[in-house]
Design an enzyme around this catalytic site. Sequence first.
Site, PDB file in Angstrom:
ATOM      1  N   GLY A  87      -9.371  60.063   8.233  1.00 13.23           N
ATOM      2  CA  GLY A  87      -8.498  61.752   8.798  1.00 13.23           C
ATOM      3  C   GLY A  87      -7.328  61.054   9.747  1.00 13.23           C
ATOM      4  N   ARG A  90      -4.808  60.520  14.802  1.00 10.44           N
ATOM      5  CA  ARG A  90      -3.825  60.693  16.136  1.00 10.44           C
ATOM      6  C   ARG A  90      -2.321  61.432  15.407  1.00 10.44           C
ATOM      7  NH1 ARG A  90      -0.199  55.249  16.048  1.00 10.44           N
ATOM      8  NH2 ARG A  90      -0.068  54.658  14.004  1.00 10.44           N
ATOM      9  N   LYS A 105       2.658  62.545  15.748  1.00 13.25           N
ATOM     10  CA  LYS A 105       1.893  61.531  15.813  1.00 13.25           C
ATOM     11  C   LYS A 105       2.247  61.152  17.068  1.00 13.25           C
ATOM     12  CE  LYS A 105       2.007  57.701  12.890  1.00 13.25           C
ATOM     13  NZ  LYS A 105       2.349  56.892  11.982  1.00 13.25           N
ATOM     14  N   ASP A 117      -7.654  55.289  19.923  1.00 16.32           N
ATOM     15  CA  ASP A 117      -7.243  55.881  21.528  1.00 16.32           C
ATOM     16  C   ASP A 117      -6.176  57.064  20.919  1.00 16.32           C
ATOM     17  OD1 ASP A 117      -4.635  54.612  20.640  1.00 16.32           O
ATOM     18  OD2 ASP A 117      -4.287  54.079  22.628  1.00 16.32           O
ATOM     19  N   ARG A 168       6.637  64.864  13.611  1.00 15.32           N
ATOM     20  CA  ARG A 168       7.099  64.809  11.993  1.00 15.32           C
ATOM     21  C   ARG A 168       6.932  66.428  11.492  1.00 15.32           C
ATOM     22  NH1 ARG A 168       3.168  60.041   9.585  1.00 15.32           N
ATOM     23  NH2 ARG A 168       1.749  61.592   9.999  1.00 15.32           N
ATOM     24  N   ARG A 175      -2.360  64.357   1.428  1.00 10.70           N
ATOM     25  CA  ARG A 175      -2.861  62.903   1.132  1.00 10.70           C
ATOM     26  C   ARG A 175      -3.086  62.124  -0.537  1.00 10.70           C
ATOM     27  NH1 ARG A 175      -1.602  59.617   6.059  1.00 10.70           N
ATOM     28  NH2 ARG A 175      -0.900  62.004   7.311  1.00 10.70           N
ATOM     29  N   ASP A 244      -4.974  56.882   1.549  1.00 12.60           N
ATOM     30  CA  ASP A 244      -4.607  57.826   2.328  1.00 12.60           C
ATOM     31  C   ASP A 244      -3.253  57.722   3.086  1.00 12.60           C
ATOM     32  OD1 ASP A 244      -5.330  55.070   3.652  1.00 12.60           O
ATOM     33  OD2 ASP A 244      -5.017  55.674   5.814  1.00 12.60           O
ATOM     34  N   ASN A 245      -2.150  56.911   3.070  1.00 15.71           N
ATOM     35  CA  ASN A 245      -1.008  56.854   3.093  1.00 15.71           C
ATOM     36  C   ASN A 245       0.037  57.426   1.997  1.00 15.71           C
ATOM     37  OD1 ASN A 245      -1.566  56.695   6.041  1.00 15.71           O
ATOM     38  ND2 ASN A 245      -0.872  54.229   4.937  1.00 15.71           N
ATOM     39  N   ASP A 254       4.323  58.398   6.245  1.00 17.90           N
ATOM     40  CA  ASP A 254       2.827  57.031   7.465  1.00 17.90           C
ATOM     41  C   ASP A 254       3.804  55.382   7.444  1.00 17.90           C
ATOM     42  OD1 ASP A 254       1.580  58.868   7.545  1.00 17.90           O
ATOM     43  OD2 ASP A 254      -0.142  57.432   7.738  1.00 17.90           O
TER      44      ASP A 254
HETATM   45  P1  AMP Z   1      -2.740  54.178   9.570  1.00 20.09           P
HETATM   46  O1  AMP Z   1      -2.914  52.735   9.641  1.00 20.09           O
HETATM   47  O2  AMP Z   1      -1.439  54.185  10.548  1.00 20.09           O
HETATM   48  O3  AMP Z   1      -2.027  54.641   8.141  1.00 20.09           O
HETATM   49  O4  AMP Z   1      -3.861  54.951  10.328  1.00 20.09           O
HETATM   50  C1  AMP Z   1      -4.787  54.081   9.191  1.00 20.09           C
HETATM   51  C2  AMP Z   1      -7.062  54.906  10.288  1.00 20.09           C
HETATM   52  O5  AMP Z   1      -6.805  55.028  11.125  1.00 20.09           O
HETATM   53  C3  AMP Z   1      -5.774  57.093  10.073  1.00 20.09           C
HETATM   54  O6  AMP Z   1      -7.058  57.660  10.020  1.00 20.09           O
HETATM   55  C4  AMP Z   1      -4.899  56.860  11.392  1.00 20.09           C
HETATM   56  O7  AMP Z   1      -5.185  58.281  12.023  1.00 20.09           O
HETATM   57  C5  AMP Z   1      -6.064  55.809  12.404  1.00 20.09           C
HETATM   58  N1  AMP Z   1      -5.657  55.030  13.660  1.00 20.09           N
HETATM   59  C6  AMP Z   1      -4.335  54.797  13.438  1.00 20.09           C
HETATM   60  N2  AMP Z   1      -4.346  53.860  14.751  1.00 20.09           N
HETATM   61  C7  AMP Z   1      -4.788  55.301  15.490  1.00 20.09           C
HETATM   62  C8  AMP Z   1      -5.522  55.656  17.106  1.00 20.09           C
HETATM   63  N3  AMP Z   1      -4.267  54.921  17.179  1.00 20.09           N
HETATM   64  N4  AMP Z   1      -6.088  56.338  17.200  1.00 20.09           N
HETATM   65  C9  AMP Z   1      -6.230  57.263  16.763  1.00 20.09           C
HETATM   66  N5  AMP Z   1      -7.370  56.497  15.113  1.00 20.09           N
HETATM   67  C10 AMP Z   1      -6.056  55.492  14.842  1.00 20.09           C
HETATM   68 MG    MG Z   2      -2.007  56.272   7.728  1.00 15.43          MG
END
Ligand code: AMP
Ligand code: MG
Length: 488
Positions: A87, A90, A105, A117, A168, A175, A244-245, A254
């Site tokens: 989900g 962030r 973002k 965080d 963005r 996705r 998910d990306n 992403d």
């Molecule tokens: P990503 O690798 O950036 O595509 O992130 C994969 C998942 O982790 C997604 O659901 C993001 O929303 C979540 N995510 C990544 N970094 C953070 C963060 N700093 N705080 C909260 N969720 C995160």
């Molecule tokens: Mg992502």
Amino acid sequence: MAFTLSGDDVCQTALPTSIPNPYWVAFSPSSAKLAGITIGKNKLPEDQAWLAVLSGNQLNTSEHHFLNPIATVYSGHQFGVWAGQLGDGRAILLGDLAGQELQLKGAGKTRFSRMGDGRAVLRSSIREFLCSEAMHALGVPTTRALSVIGSDLPIRRETIETAAVCARLAPSFIRVGHFEHFAALQDRNRLKELADYLIASHYPECLKSAAPYLDLFRSICERNAKLVAQWQAFGFCHGVLNSDNISVLGLTMDYGPFGFLDQFQIDHICNHSDQGGRYAYHRQPQIMHWNMACLASAMIPLLSVNSNENEAQEQLRTALEAFPVTYAQAWQSLFRKKLGFVSSQDGDIALIERLLQAMHDSRIDFTNFFRSLGAINTKTSIQQINLRNDFIDRIAIDEWFTDYIERLKAESIADSDRKEGMNRVNPKYVLRNHLAQTAIELAQKKDFSEVNKLLMILESPFDEQPEHEAYSFAPPPNLPLVEVSCSS
Ligand code: AMP
Ligand code: MG
């Protein structure tokens, strides 16, 4: 209208968490135009309330009031393994702007933040901002970036960094993982709601079809096959092609540990966290196909209403088989153009593959080689072609140039016209990691001039910009390699 589905568990109201003393780091006037934001003399929004809105500190400007910011739920396969619910952990969708969804973002925690965080650091926000705009200028479908706003708020990653919010824009951020989520829950109603929304808003041509969901799947596959062909043609590595990306609009999305190839290495891995090389350059097409198989599997319940499940599976499997065909056609067409071929001839693909092998063996700079290839004069002798000097196996490359020039002669096009055409597909300027890194290091010292200069250069990647020649150079050999990982 922004993506909303019924049910609080799907689209959660998510208010941004403010950041202390926000300041502009970067702003894209071209994205602002897309979003209908009026720019003032200082090349920033005329309405100063945008600084607060784009940092997540306020929900209204004089013209816009973002009444219902949301975070959406999705699931996904990460590095080939089912990861369950993820989900928008962030990312907060503020609402619509001139037909684009505006997402922040790094604007703080949402219900989907899990252990995170909800923040993004300045470094990764600048990278996403620059690459989104650079890809757009190259003509590659992508989510866009409007701004980066910084704050001195400390953020813990491997070291302590500072926070930033990247705004963005995209027609939709849906996705493959959104589909997988409802499929995993066996929630056919939500799955249908999602597909119907997508068709009505973004694939209206499917409405006329006798099999709208199958057509939707075909169109998503086609867009993503063409997208990944473009990545290959520009030497772009995404780095984290988790399901998910993957956008269902066929957009690059992403941006994390991405990279443009400097030296060509077919199995280059740009993501330091990807030890097995699952997302290496040469695997991207196959991985995108795999992601489309995930989507197919999630869409089975949609198709099995009018037919039985086996029949639905068969239809989707057949549709999925078109992926490698579409991809190969797109790839061949792009590489023919890169080499300056207008017509197609039988030996072309073998010629392209021989070149790529030689480039790999000698680790030739991908962007600069293709850019320089345009300058070849079909009347020169092979020995006069400077490009050959960069190859280790001179005999092999001389044979290749001999065959290439023969092939060019079959085009009956003037050298100067061919060069012009090639310069429109072979960029001079791409976002090389070392360029981004220099801009980031200055930005970390509060000097944002280099970020904005890079934005300007990368907005015209195909133009000669003599005053910026140095930005087209390969990284100096003694420069330590910039390592980028999933940490952002
Ligand atoms: P990503 O690798 O950036 O595509 O992130 C994969 C998942 O982790 C997604 O659901 C993001 O929303 C979540 N995510 C990544 N970094 C953070 C963060 N700093 N705080 C909260 N969720 C995160
Ligand atoms: Mg992502």
